[in-house]
Design a protein around this motif. Sequence first.
Motif, PDB file in Angstrom:
ATOM      1  N   PHE A   8       1.916  13.554   1.411  1.00 51.81           N
ATOM      2  CA  PHE A   8       1.518  12.246   0.894  1.00 51.81           C
ATOM      3  C   PHE A   8       1.583  12.248  -0.629  1.00 51.81           C
ATOM      4  O   PHE A   8       1.195  13.226  -1.269  1.00 51.81           O
ATOM      5  N   TRP A   9       2.058  11.125  -1.204  1.00 52.97           N
ATOM      6  CA  TRP A   9       2.121  10.961  -2.651  1.00 52.97           C
ATOM      7  C   TRP A   9       1.631   9.570  -3.014  1.00 52.97           C
ATOM      8  O   TRP A   9       2.068   8.590  -2.424  1.00 52.97           O
ATOM      9  N   PRO A  10       0.729   9.498  -3.992  1.00 55.63           N
ATOM     10  CA  PRO A  10       0.260   8.164  -4.407  1.00 55.63           C
ATOM     11  C   PRO A  10       1.294   7.492  -5.312  1.00 55.63           C
ATOM     12  O   PRO A  10       1.885   8.127  -6.181  1.00 55.63           O
ATOM     13  N   THR A  11       1.518   6.239  -5.080  1.00 55.80           N
ATOM     14  CA  THR A  11       2.410   5.447  -5.925  1.00 55.80           C
ATOM     15  C   THR A  11       2.060   3.975  -5.724  1.00 55.80           C
ATOM     16  O   THR A  11       1.570   3.608  -4.658  1.00 55.80           O
ATOM     17  N   PRO A  12       2.292   3.150  -6.736  1.00 53.44           N
ATOM     18  CA  PRO A  12       2.032   1.718  -6.532  1.00 53.44           C
ATOM     19  C   PRO A  12       2.917   1.160  -5.416  1.00 53.44           C
ATOM     20  O   PRO A  12       4.117   1.447  -5.366  1.00 53.44           O
ATOM     21  N   ILE A  13       2.306   0.406  -4.514  1.00 53.41           N
ATOM     22  CA  ILE A  13       3.033  -0.243  -3.421  1.00 53.41           C
ATOM     23  C   ILE A  13       2.607  -1.704  -3.392  1.00 53.41           C
ATOM     24  O   ILE A  13       1.418  -2.010  -3.405  1.00 53.41           O
ATOM     25  N   ARG A  14       3.591  -2.579  -3.370  1.00 54.35           N
ATOM     26  CA  ARG A  14       3.326  -4.008  -3.287  1.00 54.35           C
ATOM     27  C   ARG A  14       4.012  -4.530  -2.027  1.00 54.35           C
ATOM     28  O   ARG A  14       5.131  -4.120  -1.725  1.00 54.35           O
TER      29      ARG A  14
END
Length: 165
Positions: A31-37
């Motif tokens: 898992f990797w955090p990243t902005p998701i819209r």
Amino acid sequence: MAGEPGVWFIRQFVSSRLVAAVGRLRYGEPFWPTPIRSRVVDLHGEVRAEYGVGPAAFGWHVNVTGSRAAQVPPPESSEHHFIERCFACRTRPDGNLGVFRVTHPAWAVRDVRAVDYRIDFGSLYGRSGVPESRPTGRRGIRRGVGGGGPRPIDATGITGAAAPP
């Protein structure tokens, strides 16, 4: 297990740093955090799903317009082959292969009418062998097309069976 369909998890994006940390530490998942819209727009007779990933300034997105009606594909169809995976694979923290069974209810699919995307797969997934992908077929099934490794991909207005291979 030999010959059974599977999927390889290279990296799974989530919008929360906490979820990413728990996924990596507790389950050993990539898992990797990243902005998701994301946004779903109901249009007359069709549905449009819009997804953006990474910093908004990069403009990385996948937008798909599909039929309003969705149906579970028949078992002999290519759509069924691509969405019904029995196993998932990932590299464990010790570098060995991790394999686990995947179960989920049957997924319904929509006829894809248009696709618009811009993604730098190499930046998102790493430059070590991530294939370039393009949408194919009437239902937006994706396949690798090779071509010397990842690079930014742009497509506008790809539709239905006329999508490039």
